[in-house]
Enzyme design. Structure first.
Site, PDB file in Angstrom:
ATOM      1  CD  GLN A  65      -2.970  -1.023   2.310  1.00 49.96           C
ATOM      2  OE1 GLN A  65      -3.201  -2.045   2.934  1.00 49.96           O
ATOM      3  NE2 GLN A  65      -3.547   0.122   2.638  1.00 49.96           N
ATOM      4  NE  ARG A 119     -13.842   0.610   2.888  1.00 48.72           N
ATOM      5  CZ  ARG A 119     -14.219   0.048   1.762  1.00 48.72           C
ATOM      6  NH1 ARG A 119     -14.196  -1.242   1.639  1.00 48.72           N
ATOM      7  NH2 ARG A 119     -14.620   0.780   0.748  1.00 48.72           N
ATOM      8  CB  CYS A 120     -10.109   2.328  10.340  1.00 45.47           C
ATOM      9  SG  CYS A 120      -9.508   3.052  11.840  1.00 45.47           S
ATOM     10  CD  GLU A 150     -10.003   4.260   5.255  1.00 48.86           C
ATOM     11  OE1 GLU A 150     -10.316   3.134   5.664  1.00 48.86           O
ATOM     12  OE2 GLU A 150      -9.090   4.458   4.450  1.00 48.86           O
TER      13      GLU A 150
HETATM   14  O1  CDP Z   1      -7.091   6.648   0.119  1.00 49.21           O
HETATM   15  P1  CDP Z   1      -8.248   5.921  -0.504  1.00 49.21           P
HETATM   16  O2  CDP Z   1      -8.183   5.857  -1.994  1.00 49.21           O
HETATM   17  O3  CDP Z   1      -8.496   4.592   0.120  1.00 49.21           O
HETATM   18  O4  CDP Z   1      -9.579   6.721  -0.100  1.00 49.21           O
HETATM   19  P2  CDP Z   1     -10.298   8.011  -0.692  1.00 49.21           P
HETATM   20  O5  CDP Z   1      -9.373   9.154  -0.826  1.00 49.21           O
HETATM   21  O6  CDP Z   1     -11.482   8.230   0.188  1.00 49.21           O
HETATM   22  O7  CDP Z   1     -10.772   7.616  -2.154  1.00 49.21           O
HETATM   23  C1  CDP Z   1     -11.466   6.449  -2.472  1.00 49.21           C
HETATM   24  C2  CDP Z   1     -12.061   6.592  -3.861  1.00 49.21           C
HETATM   25  O8  CDP Z   1     -13.203   7.468  -3.789  1.00 49.21           O
HETATM   26  C3  CDP Z   1     -11.096   7.228  -4.862  1.00 49.21           C
HETATM   27  O9  CDP Z   1     -11.273   6.675  -6.137  1.00 49.21           O
HETATM   28  C4  CDP Z   1     -11.527   8.672  -4.850  1.00 49.21           C
HETATM   29  O10 CDP Z   1     -11.191   9.386  -5.985  1.00 49.21           O
HETATM   30  C5  CDP Z   1     -13.040   8.574  -4.655  1.00 49.21           C
HETATM   31  N1  CDP Z   1     -13.544   9.805  -4.001  1.00 49.21           N
HETATM   32  C6  CDP Z   1     -14.395  10.648  -4.686  1.00 49.21           C
HETATM   33  O11 CDP Z   1     -14.811  10.340  -5.811  1.00 49.21           O
HETATM   34  N2  CDP Z   1     -14.794  11.830  -4.097  1.00 49.21           N
HETATM   35  C7  CDP Z   1     -14.393  12.157  -2.847  1.00 49.21           C
HETATM   36  N3  CDP Z   1     -14.770  13.293  -2.268  1.00 49.21           N
HETATM   37  C8  CDP Z   1     -13.566  11.269  -2.140  1.00 49.21           C
HETATM   38  C9  CDP Z   1     -13.139  10.110  -2.753  1.00 49.21           C
END
Ligand code: CDP
Length: 806
Positions: free
Chosen positions: A237, A384-385, A760
């Protein structure tokens, strides 16, 4: 402009930028079986390694005899701690400042601990030969109960540090003590409790669970003796962190280590840290001069690589009799297993647990966390946190329900009374966190109205009366949870990993024909980064998302980054992407001004082009400007169109959500059916609503698994009784309920595009919501706190304790 000329809105739609439900581009290869995972990698001459593991949870290792294993045809080498000592790698540093045995050195501290590593021509030979490694053990008393870890006669888990009074995080008060960490103000919290009308105190337990990604942890190490270079493919990761830590441990210069994380089949925190398998594969490749592959099986994954939670949280709330919360205290025992291998930012041994005041305006609060050693596998990762946020949200949301019950108030009404109000943002909590933005009442009101909360409560009352009259054996439970997350680690003033500040990065190159590539320090494990980062660029630069290639996971090409976990990709690398775009756009604007023979300030941006203010017919599109960047830049300007941004966020982002769940519990079988689950999430600006919905569905499904059945359980002898998917509940489509999703949008004021993380959130909010629903079903009978997981047996037992069975 003639009638055929597309309007700005039409051009914007074609870009598939932010807000578009763009289909996941990575799925084109995934659904055709063309993904490229570590286990797909086959290198010429590749060997395979497998572990011989300890059947005992705590035993002295008197003797290891590898003769029979080494004699098996096809076995190339067998490595033990003695071999590793010759290269000073018998122990390795953990991310939490502790050290961990790579292979058993003198004793074993948990069941399935790695004892010897057998390297063979094929995987099956390695596995068969591992069984022939002969080990003489002398059993030692074991302890798997964290609440007994610091008792006077508890078995000594870590003989290597038994007499050390100082650990990585301050003084140790017992030989099994890892650290004590406190936040908030004890004196003001105690004072609030001294004058409270009503108080509650409850031991709220979040059991040990496991992220259980479908693809287990694995790597291929290939050491080139001639060049002195190591290439390491793996399920990482955080590839750059692995490279840096790998260099520090192995002393191979960092520029001679190439870390590549190909496609990853789920991470959920399990793939952040470094494991003995990586070290052994690297040493095996150095020793044999051939590439070595190590792939965990399911039992190894569940029983040895990083667990999550295992928090015993004695939680107290103080309130006035009309329901205003005045104080919060929480004393926690955290079970860290045999080595402290938690994946947290270095300064935070209990992660971001001090978000425990949640979404409420609580004036006085204090938390204290004691980490302890037990005979269990190490870990303590953010499944997931965001670094212990899940535990914090569970504690506060259960405690709020318990207090509401004691006050005789409805859980929604009680929450409404205590939620931070819109006008209080930016809000500073009693623990010092500055919540960036929120509109909690609007979210909870929307949730309550959408599900028809009042009507549900009326129906529940009728059912409870029917139950009392003996007309039904079903109980209806309504769970409410309102959570606030803290994601986007992080501001470098708060967060680092082994001294490396937790910024993140994006490097964008626009090619002459107007398409481009963006490389990032994060690494998708299924979150759809290839789709969504391109959407940010599409909106920022006016280049169609389809014309942007996203690349992550190769430390030779990606700018340095801290990786993907804790929903940090959007808050940190998403911001870096927007900032890099803005640097490119500024240069493009200068080129446009030169070409149009106007001053920069006379230009305005319109979707995909710079046009002359007041004269929209005169413009240069981004495609034209990209071409120009490589052949007619203004005098003195260097050619090319690219930028890199290392983004150190000014603050975390604070997504939030209002969840409501309805369950029906059969008191005779303990079986619980989820009738409805409504999840309203606010993650600020939404980049791709479809991907967000997918994230919520996945996270809720995991939350359902955790709340309703998951536990990594040990018997008194330290045997893991839930080390396979026969015993560890991983919900399939058959058990998974239907999810109802909804949203509000409260942008983050400090993020360049206003986005907060989302990945998360459903796990953080979902678990307490399910648990509150099951508890709510029994609440009217005087039950206060039925612990998780709420599987049939435990729920049946809870009903039995209440005397509900004839
Ligand atoms: O770090 P991680 O990718 O696990 O988490 P994240 O930043 O929450 O993003 C997860 C997915 O959701 C990614 O593909 C982001 O681009 C999308 N996302 C989104 O479309 N709009 C947001 N405000 C937050 C995340």
């Amino acid at each position: 402009m003639n009638d055929q000329t597309p309007t700005s809105a039409e051009r914007a739609e074609k870009l598939e930028g932010m807000g578009c439900k763009r289909k996941r581009v990575e799925d084109i290869r995934f659904v055709q079986g063309k993904g490229n995972y570590v286990d797909d990698l086959k290198l010429p001459g590749m060997l395979y390694g497998d572990f011989m593991r300890s059947p005992h949870a705590h035993a002295r290792v008197k003797k290891i005899d590898t003769t029979k294993a080494a004699a098996v045809p096809g076995v190339v080498a067998v490595i033990t701690a003695e071999t590793l000592k010759t290269v000073n790698l018998a122990w390795m540093p953990t991310l939490a400042g502790d050290v961990q045995m790579v292979l058993a050195d003198g004793k074993v501290l948990f069941q399935n601990q790695e004892v010897a590593f057998v390297i063979a021509e094929d995987r099956y030979t390695a596995a068969d030969a591992a069984e022939l490694v002969e080990v003489e053990y002398e059993g030692l008393p074991c302890n798997v109960d964290p609440l007994k870890a610091m008792s006077p006669n508890a078995p000594v888990i870590r003989e290597d540090i038994k007499d050390k009074k100082e650990g990585a995080h301050g003084p140790r008060k017992h030989y099994n003590h890892v650290f004590n960490w406190q936040a908030g103000n004890k004196a003001t919290a105690d004072a609030a409790f001294a004058k409270a009308d009503v108080t509650i105190k409850e031991m709220i337990v979040y059991p040990r669970v496991h992220p259980c990604p479908l693809e287990t942890c694995q790597c291929v190490a290939s050491f080139d003796k001639i060049r002195g270079e190591l290439t390491l493919w793996g399920t990482f990761q955080a590839p750059h962190v692995i490279r840096t830590v790998g260099s520090l441990i192995s002393k191979i210069p960092e520029h001679k280590i190439h870390v590549i994380a190909p496609d990853i089949g789920g991470g959920f925190g399990n793939k952040v840290g470094a494991y003995p398998g990586y070290i052994c594969a690297i040493v095996a490749s150095i020793v044999t001069g051939r590439p070595v592959k190590w792939v965990e099986d399911r039992i190894e994954n569940l029983s040895t690589t990083a667990f999550a939670r295992d928090f015993y949280m004695e939680t107290e709330i103080a309130a006035t009799k009309d329901g205003k919360v005045t104080g919060l205290r929480c004393n926690t025992i955290a079970d860290h297993g045999a080595f402290d291998a938690c994946a947290n930012a270095t300064k935070w041994p209990a992660g971001l647990f001090s978000i425990i005041s949640g979404s409420y305006d609580i004036p006085a609060a204090h938390v204290s966390v004691d980490g302890v050693y037990t005979n269990k596998a190490p870990g303590g990762v953010a499944y997931r946190c965001s670094f212990r946020v899940t535990e914090a949200a569970y504690a506060i949301e259960r405690a709020m329900d318990i207090m509401a019950q004691k006050l005789g108030m409805d859980p929604v009404e009680f929450r409404m009374k205590n939620l931070i109000r819109r006008e209080q943002f930016p809000y500073t909590s009693a623990f010092g966190w500055v919540y960036d933005s929120g509109d909690y009442q609007t979210a909870l009101n929307k949730a309550v109205e959408t599900v028809g909360y009042k009507e549900l409560r009326a129906e529940q009352k009728k059912q409870q009366e029917a139950f009392k009259r003996g007309e039904t054996r079903n109980l209806m439970g309504i769970g409410v949870a309102f959570f606030t997350e803290i994601v986007g680690a992080g501001p470098s003033r708060n967060c680092d990993i082994l001294g490396i500040a937790m910024f993140d990065s994006a490097e964008i190159r626009i090619h002459p024909t107007g398409s481009g590539i963006c490389r990032l320090g994060t690494k998708s494990q299924g979150q759809g980064h290839e789709t969504t980062y391109a959407q940010i660029i599409a909106t920022e630069l006016g280049i169609a998302a389809d014309n942007i290639m996203i690349e992550e996971g190769n430390t030779d090409t990606a700018p340095y980054g801290l990786g993907t976990y804790g929903s940090r990709s959007t808050p940190v690398s998403g911001a870096a992407t927007a900032m890099a775009c803005r640097k490119i756009k500024a240069k493009a604007q200068m080129i446009a001004a030169y070409m149009l023979e106007v001053h920069d300030d006379d230009l305005e941006w319109d979707v995909d082009r710079f046009r002359v203010k007041g004269n929209p017919e005169r413009f240069k599109t981004m495609t034209e400007l990209a071409w120009a960047a490589y052949h007619e830049v203004p005098p003195g300007m260097e050619p090319g169109l690219e930028a890199v941004d290392y983004y150190d966020p000014p603050n975390f982002t604070f997504p939030f959500g209002a969840y409501i769940c309805v369950v029906d519990v059969d008191v005779d079988t303990g079986s619980t059916k989820v009738r409805r689950f409504y999840a309203l999430d606010d993650c600020g600006t939404r980049i791709n609503p479809m991907i967000i919905e997918g994230q919520i569905h996945g996270g809720l499904t995991e939350a359902f698994g955790i709340a309703m059945g998951q536990e990594i359980h040990y018997d008194d002898d330290g045997n893991v009784t839930t080390a396979s998917l026969m015993d560890y509940f991983l919900p399939t489509a058959v058990e998974t309920p239907k999810w109802e999703t909804d949203w509000t949008t409260t942008p983050s004021p400090h993020h360049p595009i206003g986005a907060k993380g989302v990945g998360e959130s459903p796990n953080v909010g979902g678990v307490p919501c399910f648990s509150n629903a099951v508890n709510d079903a029994f609440g009217f009978l005087g039950s206060t706190n039925i612990p998780m997981p709420h599987d049939n047996w435990r729920t049946w037992t809870a009903a039995d304790k209440l005397g509900l069975h004839p």
